[in-house]
Design a protein around this motif. Structure first.
Motif, mmCIF file in Angstrom:
data_model
loop_
_atom_site.group_PDB
_atom_site.id
_atom_site.type_symbol
_atom_site.label_atom_id
_atom_site.label_comp_id
_atom_site.label_asym_id
_atom_site.label_seq_id
_atom_site.Cartn_x
_atom_site.Cartn_y
_atom_site.Cartn_z
ATOM 1 N N GLN A 10 0.859 -1.189 0.000
ATOM 2 C CA GLN A 10 0.000 0.000 0.000
ATOM 3 C C GLN A 10 0.891 1.233 0.000
ATOM 4 N N TYR A 11 0.462 2.238 -0.748
ATOM 5 C CA TYR A 11 1.226 3.493 -0.763
ATOM 6 C C TYR A 11 0.807 4.356 0.428
ATOM 7 N N GLU A 12 -0.504 4.260 0.752
ATOM 8 C CA GLU A 12 -1.025 5.054 1.873
ATOM 9 C C GLU A 12 -1.722 4.108 2.848
ATOM 10 N N ALA A 13 -1.585 4.398 4.143
ATOM 11 C CA ALA A 13 -2.178 3.512 5.153
ATOM 12 C C ALA A 13 -3.676 3.346 4.888
ATOM 13 N N GLY A 14 -4.140 2.121 4.993
ATOM 14 C CA GLY A 14 -5.574 1.845 4.848
ATOM 15 C C GLY A 14 -6.049 1.741 3.416
ATOM 16 N N LEU A 51 11.987 -1.719 -7.446
ATOM 17 C CA LEU A 51 11.745 -0.274 -7.341
ATOM 18 C C LEU A 51 10.822 0.039 -6.160
ATOM 19 N N ILE A 52 9.916 -0.910 -5.872
ATOM 20 C CA ILE A 52 9.010 -0.750 -4.724
ATOM 21 C C ILE A 52 9.135 -2.011 -3.871
ATOM 22 N N ALA A 53 9.247 -1.826 -2.570
ATOM 23 C CA ALA A 53 9.330 -2.994 -1.673
ATOM 24 C C ALA A 53 7.926 -3.314 -1.159
ATOM 25 N N PRO A 54 7.590 -4.596 -1.010
ATOM 26 C CA PRO A 54 6.263 -4.921 -0.468
ATOM 27 C C PRO A 54 6.182 -4.573 1.017
ATOM 28 N N ASN A 55 4.970 -4.309 1.492
ATOM 29 C CA ASN A 55 4.795 -4.099 2.933
ATOM 30 C C ASN A 55 4.845 -5.420 3.682
#
Ligand SMILES: Nc1ncnc2c1ncn2[C@@H]1O[C@H](COP(=O)(O)OP(=O)(O)OP(=O)(O)O)[C@@H](O)[C@H]1O
Length: 314
Positions: A10-14, A51-55
């Motif tokens: 997720q880029y933003e919480a929730g 480029l993006i790491a998973p949460n």
């Protein structure tokens, strides 16, 4: 080759973008990711090259978790092609193509040699090497973008809507080129598209996504004829079926002649390399249910019969 295990992002919480997604991509597969805008296709590609790491969850590339890869070495193992191509305007096509080799400090003579190989590989001639990006059409720039992604000979190529800005005619030509390159180089390709026909044409495996989840995954036969998800069925639908008829060749369903006199008199014929839709159309236009099929030499080799369609192994 590429594994996602229970990956969320997720880029933003929730606001989850990718939700508990597991996916296994084998070496040599051509995997197409398709789904509505915003469903997370680009996010998945960006996670594949770090480029993006998973949460949460784990991404494994060539047997090694992505966290253990040196980011520079990982990028060298993965070519990336995007819709905007992103060529450097002040560099010649030769220098643009060889750019990944600069990062590896490859000798100048070797880079020149590789640039010559690559320009042919993507169907352009050597006169383009000295040109600059602004002298090329959109389709030609896209070919150079593909060449650049292949320059360092990565095993994995990620393609994010590479043909999204190319007109319909050039798009079909470039799709054929991508298939040719894939078949000759045996790379693992992950390709993002919005275009159902492109997905059906290119993918050995098609992944239908919605809201960060896999709705359906399978071959084109699975996706078009055996959809288990209402979403995928509605999304692929009749457009997918028409695309299938437009792509699968008549030679896959050709019936041998049974030697009857009527068959010897067949005058209407299609070519074995024509897509199914041509045979169906020719039958309907002429009010018949059977027409001949010729090979590339023009010899009548069998018949296409509307009943032949049942020979497809759906
Ligand atoms: N850097 C970011 N920060 C915040 N939200 C983002 C960011 N990048 C993407 N998103 C959001 O994540 C969601 C998924 O985006 P992504 O680009 O992965 O979708 P996509 O399926 O590739 O879409 P499209 O087909 O339109 O290119 C979208 O809702 C998008 O707005």
């Amino acid at each position: 080759m590429i594994q996602f295990r229970d990956v969320s992002q997720q880029y933003e919480a929730g606001k989850p973008i990718i939700q508990n997604l597991s996916l296994n991509i084998e070496a040599g597969e051509f995997v197409v990711l398709i789904g509505p805008s915003g469903c997370g296709k680009t996010t998945l590609l960006k996670m594949m090259n770090g480029l993006i790491a998973p949460n949460s969850g784990e991404i494994i590339i060539k047997g090694k978790t992505i966290k253990d890869w040196d980011p520079i070495v990982l990028k060298r193992n993965i070519g990336y092609v995007i819709q905007q191509v992103g060529l450097f305007p002040h560099l010649s096509i030769e220098k643009n193509m060889a750019y990944p080799l600069d990062l590896q400090k490859t000798a100048a003579a070797q880079k020149q040699e590789r640039a010559r190989e690559l320009i042919h590989l993507v169907g352009l001639d050597e006169s383009y090497l000295k040109k600059y990006p602004n002298e090329l059409s959109g389709g030609q720039k896209q070919r150079v973008g593909m060449a650049r992604a292949l320059a360092a000979d990565p095993e994995i190529i990620l393609m994010d809507e590479p043909l999204g800005a190319v007109d319909q005619i050039n798009r079909a030509v470039l799709q054929d080129e991508i298939i040719r390159i894939y078949q000759s180089l045996h790379k693992t390709i992950v390709f993002v598209t919005h275009d159902i026909e492109e997905a059906i044409k290119l993918g050995t495996k098609i992944v239908v996504l919605n809201q960060g989840e896999i709705m359906e995954i399978g071959t084109r036969d699975d996706i078009v004829f055996h959809s288990k998800s209402d979403f995928a069925e509605a999304f692929i639908g009749n457009k997918g079926f028409l695309s299938y008829l437009n792509i699968v060749k008549i030679k896959q369903v050709i019936c041998p002649f049974n030697g009857s006199a009527a068959e010897k008199d067949i005058t209407l014929a299609v070519n074995e390399a024509d897509p199914l839709i041509v045979g169906i159309r020719r039958c309907l236009e002429n009010g018949v249910n059977k027409i001949g099929v010729r090979n590339a030499n023009g010899t009548l080799i069998g018949a296409f019969d509307l009943g032949c369609l049942s020979r497809l192994k759906f």
